[in-house]
Scaffold this motif. Structure first.
Motif, PDB file in Angstrom:
ATOM      1  N   ARG A  19      18.354  42.125 -93.166  1.00 29.90           N
ATOM      2  CA  ARG A  19      17.239  42.505 -94.033  1.00 29.90           C
ATOM      3  C   ARG A  19      17.652  42.268 -95.484  1.00 29.90           C
ATOM      4  NH1 ARG A  19      12.697  44.389 -93.578  1.00 29.90           N
ATOM      5  NH2 ARG A  19      12.875  45.116 -91.445  1.00 29.90           N
ATOM      6  N   ASN A  52      15.058  38.769 -92.779  1.00 30.61           N
ATOM      7  CA  ASN A  52      13.809  39.513 -92.965  1.00 30.61           C
ATOM      8  C   ASN A  52      13.759  39.994 -94.406  1.00 30.61           C
ATOM      9  OD1 ASN A  52      12.742  39.555 -90.213  1.00 30.61           O
ATOM     10  ND2 ASN A  52      14.549  40.784 -89.754  1.00 30.61           N
ATOM     11  N   ASP A  54      12.038  41.983 -97.362  1.00 31.48           N
ATOM     12  CA  ASP A  54      11.074  43.066 -97.593  1.00 31.48           C
ATOM     13  C   ASP A  54       9.815  42.479 -98.201  1.00 31.48           C
ATOM     14  OD1 ASP A  54      12.793  44.891 -96.540  1.00 31.48           O
ATOM     15  OD2 ASP A  54      13.398  45.773 -98.463  1.00 31.48           O
TER      16      ASP A  54
END
Length: 136
Positions: A19, A52, A54
């Protein structure tokens, strides 16, 4: 020493997930993964990371050693990943074309005729590969 080629049919490609706080962090994550060396004594010589970001963005990073993937294979990987992605997005069923031959088959065939002139080998190879890849 002697070089050998090994095929590991059940090798699994490492796929990590990471992330990221923003799109600005993508370059650093890519550089970090590209700097990780491969252990050339074990398979597979490729790995993947799903980034990924945000806010909803995603990126798939595939890092492959030149020992494992050549230009022709890269084209096949790209076409098949694109087809799989499109099928997943649209919810349609997908059946990938069967593999017509494996690299060991091609290599074994090439070793049978070591005395053949290079131009003859190239012509025969082109005949073997004709139609093996869908060009669209």
């Amino acid at each position: 020493g002697l070089y050998t080629q090994r095929f590991v049919p059940d090798a699994r490609v490492e796929l990590r997930e990471r992330r990221l706080a923003s799109v600005e962090d993508v370059d650093g994550a890519v550089e970090e993964d590209l700097s990780r060396p491969f252990d050339i004594t074990s398979a597979p010589q490729m790995r993947g990371m799903l980034l990924n970001v945000d806010g909803g963005g995603r990126m798939l990073l595939l890092v492959m050693s030149h020992l494992a993937v050549d230009g022709w294979s890269m084209g096949t990987i790209s076409r098949e990943l694109t087809a799989l992605y499109e099928a997943g997005v649209t919810g349609t069923a997908l059946t990938l074309a069967p593999i017509r031959f494996q690299a060991p088959d091609f290599a074994g065939d090439a070793r049978k005729l070591p005395q053949e002139a290079p131009l003859g080998r190239a012509r025969r190879r082109n005949g073997l590969l004709a139609g093996a890849v869908d060009e669209h």
